[in-house]
Write an enzyme that holds these catalytic residues in place. Structure first.
Site, PDB file in Angstrom:
ATOM      1  N   TYR A  87     -44.763  35.376 -11.949  1.00 37.28           N
ATOM      2  CA  TYR A  87     -45.302  36.752 -11.731  1.00 37.28           C
ATOM      3  C   TYR A  87     -46.881  36.552 -11.457  1.00 37.28           C
ATOM      4  CZ  TYR A  87     -46.507  41.534 -12.703  1.00 37.28           C
ATOM      5  OH  TYR A  87     -46.847  42.955 -12.825  1.00 37.28           O
ATOM      6  N   HIS A 126     -46.419  43.598  -8.862  1.00 36.08           N
ATOM      7  CA  HIS A 126     -46.410  45.151  -9.045  1.00 36.08           C
ATOM      8  C   HIS A 126     -47.712  45.495  -8.162  1.00 36.08           C
ATOM      9  CE1 HIS A 126     -43.757  44.621 -12.364  1.00 36.08           C
ATOM     10  NE2 HIS A 126     -42.988  45.462 -11.785  1.00 36.08           N
TER      11      HIS A 126
END
Length: 169
Positions: A87, A126
């Site tokens: 991530y 994101h």
């Protein structure tokens, strides 16, 4: 340590406790999200990847990533997990040093680190839905939009984000 594929005059260095204040200062300037002390402490753990980019002697960019169970970014982790994803928590370069290939070098260093770990299947991140520059950058470098996540950001407007993915295997 100079990493392969980084532009001339740019050096990427691993993050350790001695440069954590530089990471914190860059994050404060670059991102609308405020990170806690725990975020910075966690960057020193073995399952993290963090680099600073120096242009000459000036610290101008950073990338921070963590290894997590596959599917964690989509909140669908169930039971035991042997497969993982990386991530990407932050990637940014100070405005005067953009368009010099520094962000690309930081991104490539993170992707290369993820590719070296056979348990990591993809890199995810994101991006706030109105951050067109970031979306163009990631799409240009092989990321695909997976879906929109409503109300991902608690204190930002707009609060929605896109989940992006770069498959490794």
């Amino acid at each position: 340590m100079t990493e392969p594929n980084s532009p001339a005059r740019v050096e990427l260095r691993a993050v350790d406790a001695s440069v954590m204040l530089k990471v914190r200062n860059l994050n404060t300037v670059l991102f609308p999200v405020r990170y806690t002390g725990t975020f910075y402490k966690c960057l020193l753990q073995d399952d993290q990847f963090a680099r600073l980019a120096y242009y000459g002697s000036v610290c101008v960019g950073t990338v921070t990533c963590r290894k997590q169970p596959l599917g964690f970014a989509e909140s669908n982790v169930v039971g035991q997990h042997t497969m993982c994803e990386m991530y990407m928590m932050t990637l940014g370069v100070l405005a005067p040093y953009r368009r010099l290939g520094i962000a690309r070098g930081l991104l490539e260093s993170a992707l290369a680190a993820a590719a070296q770990d056979p348990t990591i299947r993809r890199v995810v991140l994101h991006v706030q839905i109105d951050n067109d520059d970031a979306l163009r950058f990631y799409h240009k470098h092989g990321f695909a939009t997976v879906r929109m996540v409503e109300r991902y950001y608690k204190l930002l407007d707009p609060p929605h984000a896109y989940l992006l993915e770069y498959p490794l295997r």
